[in-house]
Enzyme design. Structure first.
Site, mmCIF file in Angstrom:
data_model
loop_
_atom_site.group_PDB
_atom_site.id
_atom_site.type_symbol
_atom_site.label_atom_id
_atom_site.label_comp_id
_atom_site.label_asym_id
_atom_site.label_seq_id
_atom_site.Cartn_x
_atom_site.Cartn_y
_atom_site.Cartn_z
ATOM 1 N N SER A 97 43.492 43.667 43.076
ATOM 2 C CA SER A 97 44.036 42.176 43.284
ATOM 3 C C SER A 97 45.388 42.199 43.090
ATOM 4 O O SER A 97 46.069 41.242 43.658
ATOM 5 C CB SER A 97 43.419 41.422 41.625
ATOM 6 O OG SER A 97 42.030 41.153 42.163
ATOM 7 N N ASP A 131 34.144 37.826 39.345
ATOM 8 C CA ASP A 131 33.553 38.893 38.615
ATOM 9 C C ASP A 131 31.949 38.879 38.812
ATOM 10 O O ASP A 131 31.729 38.118 39.685
ATOM 11 C CB ASP A 131 33.870 38.434 36.954
ATOM 12 C CG ASP A 131 33.638 39.547 35.855
ATOM 13 O OD1 ASP A 131 34.158 40.448 35.744
ATOM 14 O OD2 ASP A 131 32.492 39.531 35.197
ATOM 15 N N ASN A 154 28.560 44.056 43.799
ATOM 16 C CA ASN A 154 29.772 44.907 44.676
ATOM 17 C C ASN A 154 30.053 46.196 43.883
ATOM 18 O O ASN A 154 30.405 47.304 44.656
ATOM 19 C CB ASN A 154 31.054 44.010 45.188
ATOM 20 C CG ASN A 154 31.735 43.664 44.061
ATOM 21 O OD1 ASN A 154 31.416 43.270 42.875
ATOM 22 N ND2 ASN A 154 32.949 43.611 44.385
ATOM 23 N N LYS A 161 40.565 35.799 31.305
ATOM 24 C CA LYS A 161 39.188 35.707 31.977
ATOM 25 C C LYS A 161 38.679 34.443 31.719
ATOM 26 O O LYS A 161 39.258 33.632 31.068
ATOM 27 C CB LYS A 161 38.373 36.798 30.994
ATOM 28 C CG LYS A 161 37.129 37.299 31.805
ATOM 29 C CD LYS A 161 37.369 38.570 32.501
ATOM 30 C CE LYS A 161 36.348 39.129 33.420
ATOM 31 N NZ LYS A 161 36.522 40.350 33.943
HETATM 32 N N1 GLU Z 1 36.667 40.886 37.260
HETATM 33 C C1 GLU Z 1 37.415 42.042 37.512
HETATM 34 C C2 GLU Z 1 37.469 43.000 36.352
HETATM 35 O O1 GLU Z 1 36.535 42.865 35.392
HETATM 36 C C3 GLU Z 1 38.524 42.073 38.413
HETATM 37 C C4 GLU Z 1 39.615 40.854 37.797
HETATM 38 C C5 GLU Z 1 40.362 40.613 38.761
HETATM 39 O O2 GLU Z 1 40.588 41.132 40.025
HETATM 40 O O3 GLU Z 1 41.566 39.855 38.491
HETATM 41 O O4 GLU Z 1 38.625 43.836 36.119
#
Ligand code: GLU
Length: 447
Positions: free
Chosen positions: A379, A168, A242, A128
Site C-alpha cells: 500500500s 481489510d 485474499n 484503522k
Molecule cells: N488491512 C491491511 C492490514 O491489516 C492493510 C492495510 C493497508 O493496506 O493500509 O495491514
C-alpha cells in the site's frame, strides 16, 4: 518506579478505563508483556510517560451510515475511523466491513497497525476503520450505496498527507472502487486518498497478492536462515479471502503443499493440495461458500467448525482468517501434530496464551504485525507510485516486497537476540516497531 512497575501501571490504567474493550486490551497486554527490557535500557521513555501517550488514539471518529436497501428500506450502520498514531507518517490502515466490528476491535487493529507500519520502514502512521455493515448476501447496488454513504462522511477526515485508508476483511477492490468514486464526486480526482485501488485506475500491481505473498516470504527467509526450505512442507492455511488465497499460491510456487482453507462456516482439508484455480473461481468470481469446493472436488473433506479443531499433521500453520481463531487448547493440538512454524496472515489470530505457548515450546511464532506487514507495505508502495504518477512493474513491486519482508524478519530475529530472547519474534517485533515510533514522538516534541 522500575520499568516493570511502570508497564504494569499503564496496563492497569487501561484496564480500568477501557475494561469492556477486550480485543484492544488483549493487543495492549501482548505489547506490554514484551517491552520492559527495552524501557530498562531507555529510561527517557518512562520519564516522558510515553506508554500513556502511545496507548491513547490521537483521534477517534464514529459516524452514522444511512443507506437504502434494494427494497427501498432505510438501513443504518455505524462507521468508524481511528487515527491512532501519526509519528511516522499519515495514518494508514484498512477498513473492515463485518458485523462483528466495534470500537474495541478497531482499536486493537489500529494499535497493531502502528508497529506493523513502523516495521515496514516506510513513512506511514497507524490507523484503522470500518463498519458493522455485513456485505454477505448484499447486492452490488446495496454495496455501492453503502460505500457511497460511508465515504460521504469519511471524505471529511482523510487525505494523502492525513489519512489513507485501504481494504481489510469485507473490503476489496470492488468496495475501494465505489469509495473512490464517491470521494471523486465530492471533491476531485485524488489517487492518494486510498490504496488497494483496482489496477485500472492508479492501483499497484501486486497489491492484492501482497499480504499472502509477504507472509510466505517472511517464512521463506526464516527457513533459509535455518538452512531449510518449503520443499515438501505441509501447510495448514485458514481463511479463504485474499490473504489465504495468495498465501496458498506462493506456497505452491515455492514447493510447499497447502492442504486446507476455511470460511466462517466450515473447513476444507484437501490432502492432495488445494486446487487454487477452483478456490479462486468460488471466492473471487462467484463469491460462494466453500461447500461449493467440496461439490466440485468430492475427494476433499468438508467439515463444519474451525480448522484448528481438526487434528491434521502439518509442518507449518498459517492462520489467515481473523482475530482469536487459535486458542491455547488448539495451539497445544497443533504442536502435538508436528507444527514447528506459525505465521500469522491475519491480525492477532492467536490468543495471548496460545502465542506464549508456541514461543515456550520453541515453535517459530511469527506474529501478524510482522508476518502480514506485506499488505500495508505494498500500500505504501502504491502511495509512492501515485505521487510519482508512475506504475512499477509487477516484478519490481514483488522484489521490493520480498526485500521488505526479509528486512522485517531479520529485524525481529536480531532484536530478539539483542534482548536475550532468541526466536521470540513477538518481542522482537514489538520492541523494534516501538523504538522507531517512540523516537519519532520524542523528537517531534509530543511529550
Ligand atoms: N488491512 C491491511 C492490514 O491489516 C492493510 C492495510 C493497508 O493496506 O493500509 O495491514
Amino acid at each position: 518506579m522500575t520499568a516493570k512497575d511502570y508497564v504494569k501501571a499503564i496496563g492497569a490504567q487501561l484496564h480500568e478505563k477501557d475494561g469492556n474493550q477486550t480485543e484492544f486490551l488483549q493487543a495492549v497486554d501482548e505489547f506490554l508483556s514484551t517491552v520492559t527490557p527495552f524501557l530498562e535500557k531507555h529510561p527517557e521513555y518512562e520519564a516522558n510517560n510515553l506508554l500513556a501517550l502511545l496507548t491513547e488514539p490521537e483521534r477517534l471518529l464514529q459516524f452514522r451510515v444511512p443507506w437504502q436497501d434494494d427494497e427501498g428500506q432505510w438501513q443504518v450502520n455505524r462507521g468508524y475511523r481511528i487515527q491512532f498514531n501519526s509519528a511516522l507518517g499519515p495514518y494508514k490502515g484498512g477498513l473492515r466491513f463485518h458485523p462483528s466490528v466495534n470500537l474495541s476491535i478497531l482499536k486493537f487493529l489500529a494499535f497493531e497497525q502502528i508497529f506493523k507500519n513502523s516495521l515496514t520502514g516506510l513513512p506511514i502512521g497507524g490507523g484503522k476503520g470500518g463498519s458493522d455493515f455485513d456485505p454477505k448476501g448484499k447486492s452490488d447496488g446495496e454495496i455501492m450505496r453503502f460505500c457511497q454513504s460511508f465515504m460521504t462522511e469519511l471524505a471529511k477526515h482523510i487525505g494523502p498527507n492525513l489519512d489513507v485508508p485501504a481494504g481489510d476483511i469485507g473490503v476489496g477492490g470492488r468496495e475501494i472502487g465505489y469509495l473512490f468514486g464517491q470521494y471523486k464526486r465530492l471533491r476531485q480526482y485524488d489517487a492518494g486518498i486510498l490504496t488497494g485501488k483496482p489496477v485500472d485506475f492508479w492501483g499497484s500491481l501486486g497489491r492484492t497478492e501482497a499480504t499472502g505473498y509477504g507472509a510466505v516470504y517472511f517464512v521463506n527467509h526464516l527457513l533459509a536462515y535455518n538452512k531449510d526450505s518449503f520443499d515438501g512442507k505441509h501447510v495448514l492455511v485458514s481463511g479463504s479471502g485474499n490473504v489465504a488465497i495468495y498465501a496458498i499460491e506462493k506456497l505452491q510456487q515455492l514447493g510447499a503443499k497447502a492442504i486446507s482453507c476455511s470460511d466462517s462456516t466450515g473447513v476444507i482439508i484437501d490432502e492432495a493440495g488445494i486446487d487454487l484455480e477452483l478456490l479462486k473461481e468460488i471466492k473471487e468470481v462467484k463469491r460462494e461458500r466453500l461447500t461449493a469446493y467440496k461439490e466440485a472436488r468430492p475427494e476433499a473433506t468438508y467439515v463444519e467448525g474451525s480448522l484448528w479443531d481438526q487434528a491434521v499433521a502439518a509442518d507449518i500453520a498459517m492462520p489467515c482468517a481473523t482475530q482469536n481463531e487459535i486458542n491455547l487448547a488448539q495451539a497445544k493440538e497443533l504442536v502435538k501434530n508436528g507444527v514447528k512454524i506459525v505465521a500469522e496472515g491475519a491480525n492477532m489470530p492467536a490468543t495471548l496464551d496460545a502465542a506464549e505457548y508456541f514461543i515456550a515450546q520453541g515453535v517459530h511464532y511469527c506474529p501478524g504485525k510482522a508476518a502480514n506487514a506485506g499488505g500495508v507495505a505494498v500500500s505504501a508502495l502504491e502511495m509512492s507510485q501515485n505521487s510519482q504518477r508512475l506504475t512499477w512493474t509487477k516484478e519490481e513491486v514483488d522484489q521490493r516486497l520480498d526485500d521488505i519482508m526479509k528486512n522485517i524478519y531479520e529485524t525481529c530475529r536480531d532484536t530478539a537476540l539483542e534482548y536475550g530472547a532468541e526466536n521470540n519474534y513477538m518481542l522482537g517485533a514489538n520492541i523494534a516497531g516501538f523504538a522507531k515510533v517512540a523516537n519519532a514522538m520524542l523528537q517531534q516534541g509530543l511529550v
